[in-house]
Design a protein around this motif. Structure first.
Motif, PDB file in Angstrom:
ATOM      1  N   THR A   1      -5.096   2.041   9.573  1.00 39.60           N
ATOM      2  CA  THR A   1      -5.390   3.266   8.815  1.00 39.60           C
ATOM      3  C   THR A   1      -4.168   4.166   8.804  1.00 39.60           C
ATOM      4  O   THR A   1      -3.255   4.025   9.630  1.00 39.60           O
ATOM      5  N   GLU A   2      -4.158   5.084   7.857  1.00 41.25           N
ATOM      6  CA  GLU A   2      -3.068   6.065   7.727  1.00 41.25           C
ATOM      7  C   GLU A   2      -1.710   5.378   7.844  1.00 41.25           C
ATOM      8  O   GLU A   2      -0.870   5.760   8.667  1.00 41.25           O
TER       9      GLU A   2
ATOM     10  N   ASP B   1      -2.567   5.229   2.988  1.00 44.45           N
ATOM     11  CA  ASP B   1      -3.701   4.376   2.673  1.00 44.45           C
ATOM     12  C   ASP B   1      -3.976   3.413   3.831  1.00 44.45           C
ATOM     13  O   ASP B   1      -3.196   3.303   4.772  1.00 44.45           O
ATOM     14  N   SER B   2      -5.097   2.719   3.723  1.00 45.90           N
ATOM     15  CA  SER B   2      -5.447   1.715   4.732  1.00 45.90           C
ATOM     16  C   SER B   2      -5.029   0.324   4.272  1.00 45.90           C
ATOM     17  O   SER B   2      -4.930   0.062   3.071  1.00 45.90           O
TER      18      SER B   2
ATOM     19  N   VAL C   1       0.850  -1.194   0.000  1.00 45.51           N
ATOM     20  CA  VAL C   1       0.000   0.000   0.000  1.00 45.51           C
ATOM     21  C   VAL C   1       0.880   1.236   0.000  1.00 45.51           C
ATOM     22  O   VAL C   1       2.052   1.176   0.388  1.00 45.51           O
ATOM     23  N   GLN C   2       0.270   2.337  -0.395  1.00 39.90           N
ATOM     24  CA  GLN C   2       0.997   3.596  -0.348  1.00 39.90           C
ATOM     25  C   GLN C   2       0.795   4.245   1.019  1.00 39.90           C
ATOM     26  O   GLN C   2      -0.266   4.076   1.657  1.00 39.90           O
TER      27      GLN C   2
END
Lengths: 114, 116
Positions: A78-79, A17-18, A13-14
């Motif tokens: 998250t985050e 992102d979650s 993931v970037q």
């Protein structure tokens, strides 16, 4: 015995992102579901856990949900940050004074790219 | 918080020799300790469960004469790999559990064993 399945095996993931990792278990007697983070060459570190009498638990950016009927539980981050990159393991156990061991999933290698 | 100390962190030994790995619960009493083996990029495989003062319970396929486990006190368990062979090379991890309430499983930092 207990069988814990974990998906996906790898997740990229970037940053920001979650990330969601899902596990299923087979033994309806299991009532304790922890999640561990393992960095290379180190032992697993507990990041969050949930008991079978609770449907959801949250700790800052990390949350776990449990569906006892369907016998599945999920980890939500998250985050995401680059330092979240590691291998994550779900586990299930019959929590009792008899000392049941944790049964682990196969792990998810999470990569968070800046 | 609960701390489990595992030593050594790395060990290299020659084939045929024995290696002892120690697992200590530093700030709690652990009635039950677990030993796991982990291959590269694989999950943790339970080897045995040990309760203080009694013989360890080994998982199917784990040779109890090769992997000797001693849990002589409430804070110390040892795993001895006897007559080590290259195929015993692996990452060994211990876990100690407090026997009250939910959870309470704390893991050591692991031991990387290389048999040459």
């Amino acid at each position: 015995g207990e069988n814990v399945e974990q998906h996906p095996s790898t997740l990229s993931v970037q940053e920001g992102d979650s990330a969601v990792i899902k596990c299923t278990y087979s033994d309806s007697a299991s009532n304790y579901f922890p999640w561990y983070k393992q960095e290379l060459g180190k032992g697993p570190q507990l990041i969050i856990d949930i008991r079978s009498n609770v449907g959801e638990k949250k700790d800052q950016r990390i949350a776990v949900t449990l569906n006892k009927t369907a016998k599945h539980f999920s980890l939500h981050i998250t985050e995401t940050q680059p330092e979240d990159s590691a291998v994550y393991f779900c586990a299930a156990s019959i929590n009792s004074n008899s000392g049941y061991a944790l049964n682990f999933g196969k792990g998810t290698s999470l990569l968070v790219t800046p | 918080g609960a701390v489990v100390s595992q030593h050594p962190s790395r060990v290299i030994c020659k084939s045929g020799t024995s290696v002892k790995i120690e697992c200590r619960s530093l700030d709690f009493q652990a009635t039950t300790m677990f030993w796991y083996r982990q291959f590269p990029k694989k999950s943790l495989m339970l080897m045995a469960t040990s309760n203080e003062g009694s013989k360890a319970t080994y998982e199917q396929g784990v040779e109890k004469d090769k992997f000797l486990i001693n849990h002589a006190s409430l804070t110390l368990s040892t795993l001895t790999v006897t007559s080590a062979h290259p195929e015993d090379s692996s990452f060994y991890i211990c876990s100690a559990r407090r026997d009250r309430g939910y959870g309470g499983y704390t893991f050591g930092s692991g031991t990387r064993l290389t048999v040459v």
